[in-house]
Write a protein that holds these residues in place. Sequence first.
Motif, PDB file in Angstrom:
ATOM      1  N   ILE A 107       0.815  -1.219   0.000  1.00 27.96           N
ATOM      2  CA  ILE A 107       0.000   0.000   0.000  1.00 27.96           C
ATOM      3  C   ILE A 107       0.850   1.271   0.000  1.00 27.96           C
ATOM      4  O   ILE A 107       0.313   2.376   0.092  1.00 27.96           O
ATOM      5  CB  ILE A 107      -0.957   0.030   1.211  1.00 27.96           C
ATOM      6  CG1 ILE A 107      -0.168  -0.035   2.531  1.00 27.96           C
ATOM      7  CG2 ILE A 107      -1.971  -1.113   1.114  1.00 27.96           C
ATOM      8  CD1 ILE A 107      -1.025   0.129   3.770  1.00 27.96           C
ATOM      9  N   ARG A 118       2.351   2.868  -2.269  1.00 28.09           N
ATOM     10  CA  ARG A 118       2.119   3.810  -3.371  1.00 28.09           C
ATOM     11  C   ARG A 118       0.940   4.740  -3.113  1.00 28.09           C
ATOM     12  O   ARG A 118       0.808   5.774  -3.782  1.00 28.09           O
ATOM     13  CB  ARG A 118       1.892   3.041  -4.673  1.00 28.09           C
ATOM     14  CG  ARG A 118       0.625   2.208  -4.726  1.00 28.09           C
ATOM     15  CD  ARG A 118       0.582   1.399  -6.018  1.00 28.09           C
ATOM     16  NE  ARG A 118      -0.639   0.610  -6.173  1.00 28.09           N
ATOM     17  CZ  ARG A 118      -0.838  -0.576  -5.641  1.00 28.09           C
ATOM     18  NH1 ARG A 118       0.099  -1.109  -4.868  1.00 28.09           N
ATOM     19  NH2 ARG A 118      -1.966  -1.230  -5.837  1.00 28.09           N
ATOM     20  N   PHE A 119       0.088   4.400  -2.164  1.00 29.82           N
ATOM     21  CA  PHE A 119      -1.057   5.254  -1.858  1.00 29.82           C
ATOM     22  C   PHE A 119      -0.695   6.413  -0.926  1.00 29.82           C
ATOM     23  O   PHE A 119      -1.465   7.363  -0.800  1.00 29.82           O
ATOM     24  CB  PHE A 119      -2.165   4.432  -1.202  1.00 29.82           C
ATOM     25  CG  PHE A 119      -2.636   3.256  -2.007  1.00 29.82           C
ATOM     26  CD1 PHE A 119      -2.738   3.339  -3.388  1.00 29.82           C
ATOM     27  CD2 PHE A 119      -2.981   2.065  -1.391  1.00 29.82           C
ATOM     28  CE1 PHE A 119      -3.169   2.261  -4.140  1.00 29.82           C
ATOM     29  CE2 PHE A 119      -3.413   0.976  -2.132  1.00 29.82           C
ATOM     30  CZ  PHE A 119      -3.508   1.071  -3.502  1.00 29.82           C
ATOM     31  N   ASP A 151      -7.827  10.546   0.170  1.00 24.41           N
ATOM     32  CA  ASP A 151      -7.538   9.969  -1.140  1.00 24.41           C
ATOM     33  C   ASP A 151      -6.788   8.646  -0.979  1.00 24.41           C
ATOM     34  O   ASP A 151      -7.086   7.659  -1.675  1.00 24.41           O
ATOM     35  CB  ASP A 151      -6.697  10.944  -1.972  1.00 24.41           C
ATOM     36  CG  ASP A 151      -7.458  12.204  -2.351  1.00 24.41           C
ATOM     37  OD1 ASP A 151      -8.712  12.172  -2.352  1.00 24.41           O
ATOM     38  OD2 ASP A 151      -6.801  13.229  -2.634  1.00 24.41           O
ATOM     39  N   ALA A 152      -5.811   8.635  -0.083  1.00 21.10           N
ATOM     40  CA  ALA A 152      -5.050   7.404   0.172  1.00 21.10           C
ATOM     41  C   ALA A 152      -5.960   6.314   0.713  1.00 21.10           C
ATOM     42  O   ALA A 152      -5.852   5.143   0.319  1.00 21.10           O
ATOM     43  CB  ALA A 152      -3.913   7.692   1.150  1.00 21.10           C
ATOM     44  N   ALA A 205      -8.156   4.803  -2.031  1.00 19.45           N
ATOM     45  CA  ALA A 205      -7.388   3.890  -2.873  1.00 19.45           C
ATOM     46  C   ALA A 205      -7.134   2.569  -2.147  1.00 19.45           C
ATOM     47  O   ALA A 205      -7.207   1.488  -2.744  1.00 19.45           O
ATOM     48  CB  ALA A 205      -6.066   4.536  -3.279  1.00 19.45           C
ATOM     49  N   PHE A 206      -6.839   2.643  -0.863  1.00 21.05           N
ATOM     50  CA  PHE A 206      -6.612   1.448  -0.053  1.00 21.05           C
ATOM     51  C   PHE A 206      -7.878   0.587   0.018  1.00 21.05           C
ATOM     52  O   PHE A 206      -7.824  -0.637  -0.165  1.00 21.05           O
ATOM     53  CB  PHE A 206      -6.177   1.887   1.348  1.00 21.05           C
ATOM     54  CG  PHE A 206      -6.292   0.831   2.402  1.00 21.05           C
ATOM     55  CD1 PHE A 206      -5.429  -0.252   2.439  1.00 21.05           C
ATOM     56  CD2 PHE A 206      -7.270   0.929   3.394  1.00 21.05           C
ATOM     57  CE1 PHE A 206      -5.537  -1.221   3.426  1.00 21.05           C
ATOM     58  CE2 PHE A 206      -7.380  -0.026   4.380  1.00 21.05           C
ATOM     59  CZ  PHE A 206      -6.513  -1.114   4.403  1.00 21.05           C
ATOM     60  N   GLN A 242      -8.463  -1.129  -3.295  1.00 17.42           N
ATOM     61  CA  GLN A 242      -7.542  -2.253  -3.475  1.00 17.42           C
ATOM     62  C   GLN A 242      -8.007  -3.485  -2.697  1.00 17.42           C
ATOM     63  O   GLN A 242      -8.037  -4.597  -3.223  1.00 17.42           O
ATOM     64  CB  GLN A 242      -6.140  -1.859  -3.014  1.00 17.42           C
ATOM     65  CG  GLN A 242      -5.105  -2.968  -3.148  1.00 17.42           C
ATOM     66  CD  GLN A 242      -4.000  -2.869  -2.123  1.00 17.42           C
ATOM     67  OE1 GLN A 242      -4.263  -2.821  -0.918  1.00 17.42           O
ATOM     68  NE2 GLN A 242      -2.765  -2.822  -2.594  1.00 17.42           N
TER      69      GLN A 242
END
Length: 206
Positions: A22, A24-25, A191-192, A195-196, A199
Amino acid sequence: MTTTNPRRATCAACLRAESACICRFATPLASRVELLVLQHPLEVHNAKNSARLLHLCLPSSRLLVGETFPAPELDAVLHADRRMPLLLYPQLPGEAALGLPSPPCIEPALLERPDKLRLVLLDATWRKSRKMLYVNPSLQRLPRLALQDLPPSAYRIRKAHAPDQLSSLEAAAHALIQLEHRLEHYAPLFDAFDAFVEQQSQRFRA
């Protein structure tokens, strides 16, 4: 950098399998309030846990793993650099019956100096967080911060008993915004998290 074991390669930063990394988030952000995360051991390798991502997004934060912490060591961490620790935890009915003291009030003047504050977050299920509070008297003596005007959680990958029960990342983000009054600054945290969650949702559907 990765570490390996006989079954899979693991990211040394987020402690997840390379295929589920994770990192990259995470968008590193500076915070005026210092964050201290006390993580229950059962959450360390929980795929749905967001505290590690939170820690990656806030490089100045500190993350300690344990259920019961030695009082002298915990006190030293809580009050390091002469910051005032605030426990992000609601005052729950029945605490007095358990022998827990009423938490002290937050001094209004302290809230005007976020650079002097340390936000303490218990990263655990509700049941385990209550035990962490019960077995660590140092936490019982802290003023508590209650979150205000919360939106529904976006934590759709984990069951909650009410819409306002947030992930650790969401709770910390809203608390920092409340203390620092910097909504746009902390937008990358959400935002992170989105995205997490996406995923993890894809992995669970696979």
